[in-house]
Motif scaffolding. Structure first.
Motif, PDB file in Angstrom:
ATOM      1  N   ARG B  28     -31.829 -50.239  24.250  1.00 17.16           N
ATOM      2  CA  ARG B  28     -33.103 -49.496  24.191  1.00 17.16           C
ATOM      3  C   ARG B  28     -34.229 -50.115  25.013  1.00 17.16           C
ATOM      4  O   ARG B  28     -35.101 -49.419  25.514  1.00 17.16           O
ATOM      5  CB  ARG B  28     -33.527 -49.312  22.722  1.00 17.16           C
ATOM      6  CG  ARG B  28     -34.534 -50.288  22.194  1.00 17.16           C
ATOM      7  CD  ARG B  28     -34.804 -50.154  20.735  1.00 17.16           C
ATOM      8  NE  ARG B  28     -35.903 -49.241  20.409  1.00 17.16           N
ATOM      9  CZ  ARG B  28     -37.172 -49.502  20.588  1.00 17.16           C
ATOM     10  NH1 ARG B  28     -37.548 -50.616  21.173  1.00 17.16           N
ATOM     11  NH2 ARG B  28     -38.104 -48.658  20.219  1.00 17.16           N
ATOM     12  N   TRP B 256     -31.783 -41.162  13.791  1.00 16.40           N
ATOM     13  CA  TRP B 256     -31.160 -40.433  14.900  1.00 16.40           C
ATOM     14  C   TRP B 256     -31.151 -38.923  14.611  1.00 16.40           C
ATOM     15  O   TRP B 256     -31.381 -38.113  15.515  1.00 16.40           O
ATOM     16  CB  TRP B 256     -29.738 -40.951  15.123  1.00 16.40           C
ATOM     17  CG  TRP B 256     -28.980 -40.186  16.152  1.00 16.40           C
ATOM     18  CD1 TRP B 256     -29.053 -40.337  17.505  1.00 16.40           C
ATOM     19  CD2 TRP B 256     -28.060 -39.121  15.921  1.00 16.40           C
ATOM     20  NE1 TRP B 256     -28.221 -39.442  18.131  1.00 16.40           N
ATOM     21  CE2 TRP B 256     -27.597 -38.684  17.184  1.00 16.40           C
ATOM     22  CE3 TRP B 256     -27.569 -38.510  14.770  1.00 16.40           C
ATOM     23  CZ2 TRP B 256     -26.674 -37.660  17.321  1.00 16.40           C
ATOM     24  CZ3 TRP B 256     -26.643 -37.487  14.905  1.00 16.40           C
ATOM     25  CH2 TRP B 256     -26.205 -37.065  16.171  1.00 16.40           C
ATOM     26  N   ASP B 259     -34.706 -38.030  15.462  1.00 16.83           N
ATOM     27  CA  ASP B 259     -35.214 -38.285  16.820  1.00 16.83           C
ATOM     28  C   ASP B 259     -34.218 -37.980  17.933  1.00 16.83           C
ATOM     29  O   ASP B 259     -34.623 -37.754  19.066  1.00 16.83           O
ATOM     30  CB  ASP B 259     -35.599 -39.769  16.976  1.00 16.83           C
ATOM     31  CG  ASP B 259     -36.619 -40.208  15.952  1.00 16.83           C
ATOM     32  OD1 ASP B 259     -37.264 -39.324  15.361  1.00 16.83           O
ATOM     33  OD2 ASP B 259     -36.749 -41.427  15.730  1.00 16.83           O
ATOM     34  N   ARG B 260     -32.910 -38.115  17.611  1.00 17.61           N
ATOM     35  CA  ARG B 260     -31.825 -37.975  18.593  1.00 17.61           C
ATOM     36  C   ARG B 260     -31.967 -38.966  19.745  1.00 17.61           C
ATOM     37  O   ARG B 260     -31.693 -38.643  20.899  1.00 17.61           O
ATOM     38  CB  ARG B 260     -31.745 -36.545  19.133  1.00 17.61           C
ATOM     39  CG  ARG B 260     -31.518 -35.494  18.088  1.00 17.61           C
ATOM     40  CD  ARG B 260     -30.234 -35.766  17.329  1.00 17.61           C
ATOM     41  NE  ARG B 260     -30.144 -34.951  16.116  1.00 17.61           N
ATOM     42  CZ  ARG B 260     -29.516 -33.801  16.070  1.00 17.61           C
ATOM     43  NH1 ARG B 260     -28.924 -33.327  17.136  1.00 17.61           N
ATOM     44  NH2 ARG B 260     -29.470 -33.119  14.938  1.00 17.61           N
ATOM     45  N   GLU B 261     -32.419 -40.152  19.427  1.00 16.46           N
ATOM     46  CA  GLU B 261     -32.480 -41.184  20.473  1.00 16.46           C
ATOM     47  C   GLU B 261     -31.174 -41.968  20.468  1.00 16.46           C
ATOM     48  O   GLU B 261     -30.723 -42.431  19.404  1.00 16.46           O
ATOM     49  CB  GLU B 261     -33.669 -42.103  20.227  1.00 16.46           C
ATOM     50  CG  GLU B 261     -34.985 -41.372  20.375  1.00 16.46           C
ATOM     51  CD  GLU B 261     -36.079 -42.268  20.866  1.00 16.46           C
ATOM     52  OE1 GLU B 261     -35.777 -43.303  21.480  1.00 16.46           O
ATOM     53  OE2 GLU B 261     -37.245 -41.920  20.624  1.00 16.46           O
ATOM     54  N   ARG B 262     -30.598 -42.132  21.657  1.00  9.86           N
ATOM     55  CA  ARG B 262     -29.255 -42.698  21.738  1.00  9.86           C
ATOM     56  C   ARG B 262     -29.186 -44.120  21.175  1.00  9.86           C
ATOM     57  O   ARG B 262     -28.195 -44.503  20.572  1.00  9.86           O
ATOM     58  CB  ARG B 262     -28.791 -42.674  23.201  1.00  9.86           C
ATOM     59  CG  ARG B 262     -27.334 -43.046  23.357  1.00  9.86           C
ATOM     60  CD  ARG B 262     -26.877 -42.884  24.776  1.00  9.86           C
ATOM     61  NE  ARG B 262     -26.921 -41.489  25.202  1.00  9.86           N
ATOM     62  CZ  ARG B 262     -26.731 -41.093  26.440  1.00  9.86           C
ATOM     63  NH1 ARG B 262     -26.513 -41.973  27.384  1.00  9.86           N
ATOM     64  NH2 ARG B 262     -26.767 -39.835  26.758  1.00  9.86           N
ATOM     65  N   TRP B 263     -30.251 -44.910  21.379  1.00  8.24           N
ATOM     66  CA  TRP B 263     -30.193 -46.300  20.934  1.00  8.24           C
ATOM     67  C   TRP B 263     -29.998 -46.393  19.418  1.00  8.24           C
ATOM     68  O   TRP B 263     -29.394 -47.352  18.925  1.00  8.24           O
ATOM     69  CB  TRP B 263     -31.451 -47.068  21.356  1.00  8.24           C
ATOM     70  CG  TRP B 263     -32.720 -46.685  20.631  1.00  8.24           C
ATOM     71  CD1 TRP B 263     -33.629 -45.773  21.024  1.00  8.24           C
ATOM     72  CD2 TRP B 263     -33.198 -47.217  19.389  1.00  8.24           C
ATOM     73  NE1 TRP B 263     -34.651 -45.689  20.114  1.00  8.24           N
ATOM     74  CE2 TRP B 263     -34.414 -46.579  19.098  1.00  8.24           C
ATOM     75  CE3 TRP B 263     -32.726 -48.184  18.500  1.00  8.24           C
ATOM     76  CZ2 TRP B 263     -35.171 -46.866  17.956  1.00  8.24           C
ATOM     77  CZ3 TRP B 263     -33.473 -48.463  17.361  1.00  8.24           C
ATOM     78  CH2 TRP B 263     -34.677 -47.819  17.093  1.00  8.24           C
ATOM     79  N   GLN B 264     -30.508 -45.384  18.705  1.00  7.51           N
ATOM     80  CA  GLN B 264     -30.361 -45.417  17.250  1.00  7.51           C
ATOM     81  C   GLN B 264     -28.893 -45.283  16.865  1.00  7.51           C
ATOM     82  O   GLN B 264     -28.399 -45.995  15.983  1.00  7.51           O
ATOM     83  CB  GLN B 264     -31.201 -44.296  16.627  1.00  7.51           C
ATOM     84  CG  GLN B 264     -32.698 -44.503  16.838  1.00  7.51           C
ATOM     85  CD  GLN B 264     -33.505 -43.241  16.636  1.00  7.51           C
ATOM     86  OE1 GLN B 264     -33.010 -42.130  16.757  1.00  7.51           O
ATOM     87  NE2 GLN B 264     -34.796 -43.414  16.325  1.00  7.51           N
TER      88      GLN B 264
END
Lengths: 159, 452
Positions: B28, B256, B259-264
């Motif tokens: 991230r 996730w 937010d749908r953030e890949r790092w999560q």
């Protein structure tokens, strides 16, 4: 009264379906948790403090032997076995009927506890080193006793 | 029991934290040093998970496990992570300007309470003797075997109880012995203090920007001071480490979903991988989280491949160990009742469920954590945060079903709360630790203050 009107408005807002009730439930969760914490945090800190005091008051042997205190009967047996049996040797724990002062855990757990305490020494079936817990030494063969106590515990070697 | 041993633990955990920081840099990055400070707990947990998976793989292939192995493994992982991060365009933020943190009074009060709690735990663990049966019977002996023989000694791993249990906890304890300079079973308790502190920091760091302090700290602290949770923190066993991995992963998956953030999802994958090489229940709990996430995202099935890949990647690090214990003839960890055998013991189904629920809702064990979790799920659902509510609710439901299945599928386990006879109390602790992270997020969603 403006204050009363403000409170009434907040109350109506909190009871509004569905978001008001959701907020009310969230607030209730937080308040309940806080109410419990008012007692639990000081109580937990106090309990941990007592535990720290009790741990500090333990003798070095009590602390090192730990769970073995309710198993080994005699702490000296643990320390003598560690002193006598070489680190690369194998040993076995033989339990017999001539044991004095055994607890309910001694017979079922002594072998496992010595395995843990004496590592890197390994337990093996026909090992030359014997930790005898009230065993009949005449059945061991040529047994050379190197240490014993008054509870029927001895440590020795089988030739 | 010496200052040197404690310093050794500080060095080891600082090293693991630094390695985890580089992994976080790869997955991230961070815009400011303050952001890194906020995520320091997550970096530590990720470091433990990533290093732990590599240690297990090294043990299985026969790499001698020494302090040098720990250091070289960490440095290699850090180098790869930094390289990946650099290629992905991550860069270090500018040098920080000295500034005092802007904490609200409520945050300061709760943070101070947490520090007091952690300090009390540290003192309690400092000179603690090893009393727990499972700890001295097999967890610590396995660690000592790795420490003394620098590997998976077949004699000890086949003769000790729980031969098929995954080896991350013994590997971590063996690393602790290496850095302490001797197999110090007394100071070893403090290793588990570091893990607990890391978990608390991870949850606070992940949520502090999006959850108001009055909704964050009370449910978090409530779960942590629950008698069965706080009582297990210092035990050198796998239970709480598993719960910490799964608790962190459950929170990351929830974030996730929002937010749908890949790092999560990547971070959650690393923690789930750690959970699966920590304890067999890790597989069960990982499945609970991932299936719950699939159900919660049913309206956006484009996210399903990501979840499936995460599950697969999380499973992979456990494969070498499974191959090792199968090829070495260690006794299986499969349920006694087997597949269809469950139906031969159908009479155990309801009592097992009743036992799990009774244990989970017993105040003297877990305070009000479970009832508040249920209320928080309902509140989030009422507030229209359906995906989060469905996810959290299903995690709880699947968790209860899973722990019911454990009692049901092992007919030799009596239906009892006695911890010496049935592990159900230790098992449901995972749901309590999961709640420590999920409930604040649910409450903030219900309050309407949770910021995506």
């Amino acid at each position: 009264m403006p204050a009363r009107g403000w409170m009434a408005a907040r109350l109506v807002e909190l009871l509004e379906w569905p978001h008001g009730l959701a907020r009310l439930a969230a607030a209730a969760c937080s308040v309940c948790a806080l109410a419990v914490l008012v007692y639990e945090v000081p109580h937990t800190v106090s309990t941990l403090g007592d535990e720290a005091g009790a741990n500090a008051a333990l003798s070095l042997a009590d602390r090192e032997i730990g769970g073995g205190n309710s198993i080994v009967i005699d702490q000296a047996a643990a320390y003598e076995s560690r002193a006598l049996i070489p680190a690369d040797a194998t040993f076995r724990v033989v339990i017999g009927p001539n044991l004095k002062g055994a607890t309910s855990l001694t017979v079922p757990a002594a072998s496992a506890w010595f395995s843990y305490f004496l590592m890197p020494r390994r337990q093996a079936g026909g090992a030359p080193w014997v930790i005898c817990y009230g065993c009949d030494t005449s059945k061991l063969g040529h047994y050379r006793e190197l240490w014993h106590d008054d509870n029927g515990i001895s440590i020795g070697m089988v030739a | 029991m010496t200052v040197r041993a404690i310093l050794g633990l500080v060095v080891l955990n600082g090293f693991v934290l630094a390695v985890g920081g580089t992994v976080l840099f790869a997955v991230r990055g961070w815009r400011t040093w303050g952001e890194l400070a906020r995520l320091v707990g997550l970096a530590y947990l990720v470091g433990v998970g990533a290093c732990g998976c590599l240690w297990v793989a090294e043990l299985v292939v026969g790499v001698p496990f020494t302090a040098a192995t720990v250091v070289v493994t960490g440095l290699a992982l850090a180098a790869v992570a930094v390289g990946i991060g650099w290629r992905l365009g991550r860069r270090l933020p500018p040098r920080p300007r000295p500034a005092l943190p802007h904490w609200r009074l409520t945050t300061a009060l709760f943070a101070a309470s947490t520090v007091v709690l952690l300090e009390a735990l540290f003192r309690a663990g400092r000179l603690r003797a090893l009393f727990e049966y499972d700890a001295w019977a097999f967890w610590v002996p396995k660690a000592k075997a790795i420490y003394f023989f620098h590997g998976l000694d077949e004699h000890f791993f086949s003769t000790l109880p729980g031969p098929s249990y995954p080896p991350l906890p013994p590997a971590l304890e063996a690393a602790s012995f290496q850095f302490m300079g001797r197999a110090d079973e007394v100071t070893l308790h403090l290793q588990f203090w570091f893990l607990f502190a890391g978990f608390v920091a991870a949850v606070v760091g992940l949520l502090s920007r999006r959850v108001p302090p009055l909704l964050l700290w009370p449910p978090l602290l409530l779960a942590l001071v629950a008698p069965q949770a706080i009582g297990r923190v210092l035990q050198p066993q796998a239970d709480l480490l598993l719960d910490e991995f799964v608790g962190g992963a459950a929170l990351l998956v929830a974030l996730w979903i929002l937010d749908r953030e890949r790092w999560q999802l990547v971070s959650a994958t690393i923690l789930l991988a750690g959970a699966m090489v920590t304890k067999r229940e890790g597989f069960l709990l990982a499945a609970c989280l991932l299936v719950a996430a699939l159900a919660a995202t049913v309206r956006d099935r484009r996210s399903w491949p990501g979840l499936a890949i995460a599950g697969l990647l999380a499973f992979l690090p456990s494969v070498p160990w499974r191959i090792w214990f199968e090829t070495h003839g260690l006794s299986s960890d499969a349920p006694e009742a087997g597949g269809t055998g469950l139906f031969h013991h159908f009479d155990r189904a309801w009592p097992s469920l009743e036992l799990t629920l009774r244990v989970l809702f017993t105040y003297d064990l877990w305070l009000l954590v479970a009832p508040l979790a249920v209320l928080a799920v309902a509140a989030a659902f009422l507030a229209g945060r359906a995906a989060l509510a469905v996810y959290a609710g299903l995690v709880l439901v699947f968790g209860v079903a899973g722990f019911t299945w454990i009692t049901w599928s092992f007919p030799s386990l009596p239906i009892t709360e006695n911890p010496a006879l049935n592990p159900v109390i230790r098992s449901v602790g995972a749901l309590v630790i999961i709640s420590a992270g999920l409930v604040p997020l649910l409450l903030a969603s219900a309050w309407g203050r949770e910021q995506a």
